[in-house]
Design an enzyme around this catalytic site. Sequence first.
Site, mmCIF file in Angstrom:
data_model
loop_
_atom_site.group_PDB
_atom_site.id
_atom_site.type_symbol
_atom_site.label_atom_id
_atom_site.label_comp_id
_atom_site.label_asym_id
_atom_site.label_seq_id
_atom_site.Cartn_x
_atom_site.Cartn_y
_atom_site.Cartn_z
ATOM 1 N N CYS A 1 61.220 -0.368 -16.614
ATOM 2 C CA CYS A 1 60.737 -0.090 -17.895
ATOM 3 C C CYS A 1 59.823 1.396 -18.555
ATOM 4 C CB CYS A 1 59.711 -1.553 -17.644
ATOM 5 S SG CYS A 1 59.108 -1.836 -19.727
ATOM 6 N N HIS B 1 62.854 -6.491 -16.601
ATOM 7 C CA HIS B 1 61.638 -6.634 -15.776
ATOM 8 C C HIS B 1 62.396 -7.690 -14.841
ATOM 9 C CE1 HIS B 1 58.303 -4.888 -18.109
ATOM 10 N NE2 HIS B 1 58.750 -5.072 -18.796
ATOM 11 N N GLU C 1 61.478 -8.709 -11.741
ATOM 12 C CA GLU C 1 60.183 -10.083 -11.685
ATOM 13 C C GLU C 1 60.281 -10.959 -12.694
ATOM 14 O OE1 GLU C 1 58.273 -8.203 -14.667
ATOM 15 O OE2 GLU C 1 59.212 -7.538 -13.705
#
Length: 380
Positions: A264, A354, A356
């Site tokens: 990001c 993202h 994650e």
Amino acid sequence: MTTSTRGAGKAPAVLVLEDGRIFRGRAYGAVGATFGEAVFSTGMTGYQETLTDPSYHRQVVVMTAPHVGNTGVNDEDMESRKIWVSGYVVRDPARVPSSWRSRRTLDDELDAQGVVGISGIDTRALTRHLRERGAMRVGIFSGEAIQDDAALLARVQEAPEMKGADLSAEVATTEAYVVPAIGEKKFTVAAVDLGIKGMTPHRMAERGIEVHVLPATATVEDVYAVDPDGVFFSNGPGDPATADHPVSVMRGVLERGTPLFGICFGNQILGRALGFGTFKLKYGHRGINQPVQDRTTGKVEVTAHNHGFAVDAPLDKVSDTPYGRAEVSHVCLNDNVVEGLQLLDRPAFSVQYHPEAAAGPHDAAYLFDRFVSLMEGQRA
């Protein structure tokens, strides 16, 4: 800026955009006044992770899903130490949460943390307005903070803009800390915290990585003091054009040829370090359902996003940079925005979204494995 009066019930509330459009509803969370950049998120779940994502610092988040708060708030899904959004906008808040993990209502949690919100407005109309006009400054006013419309609009127009905002140091840790590897330790990574989410070092720890999380003010010397096998630059809020210090640190890492991964804000920092520019998107990407193509494999992923800025790099060619050849590795299929970069002559890559996935799909989890592969290759 937020002022708050707790426990005032469902007081009248007003949302005022900087272009003069006004929505009227009821208070949700704390009662008072707040200002920020109005943005919308298309995720239908994961609101607790969204609220506690430091990348939302100084933003007022409009939820496009009409029903919010259904699963309440628990003590496990926080992505950081607090709620970071400046304000929260929902259409139909849940009256009673329905989840065995819930410990309190979302309304109570917003109230307890002083987050001013508004409910009962037409969030679809507001979202369409932001899509057409772009993200803009906004104020939410409730209770005694309500004045005549002209006075409220003047306060909104005096609030700072997101463009030019340097915010990462405001949300990052002030003290270094370590997230230990789960199981056998295989690698050490220095992670520069620009607004890191808790799930990110956890995903690395799952792969045997001991993560040393460093403040945004960390120097190149601080990074290499932990003797890292790899270096990570996190997500975070603000305008990447202001991030001169992280760019300088990343260039120091690139010069040494240490395996590097950015997410990001970290992608925008890599873009700047390579000599590319950045720009503000009209209304940004926020949600957990954005289609991205990995151009190195041709695979299409459904991914989680939260970014209002992007890297200005050519999609149709390999670029020469001070650190060798670079190319765009990932692209958003909705609008052709750059969603990833990679160096071809050094072990460095980044993505704008993202992986994650907290909350969100797990299509991009392989990127952490790709980082591990770079560190394995360097060690070999």
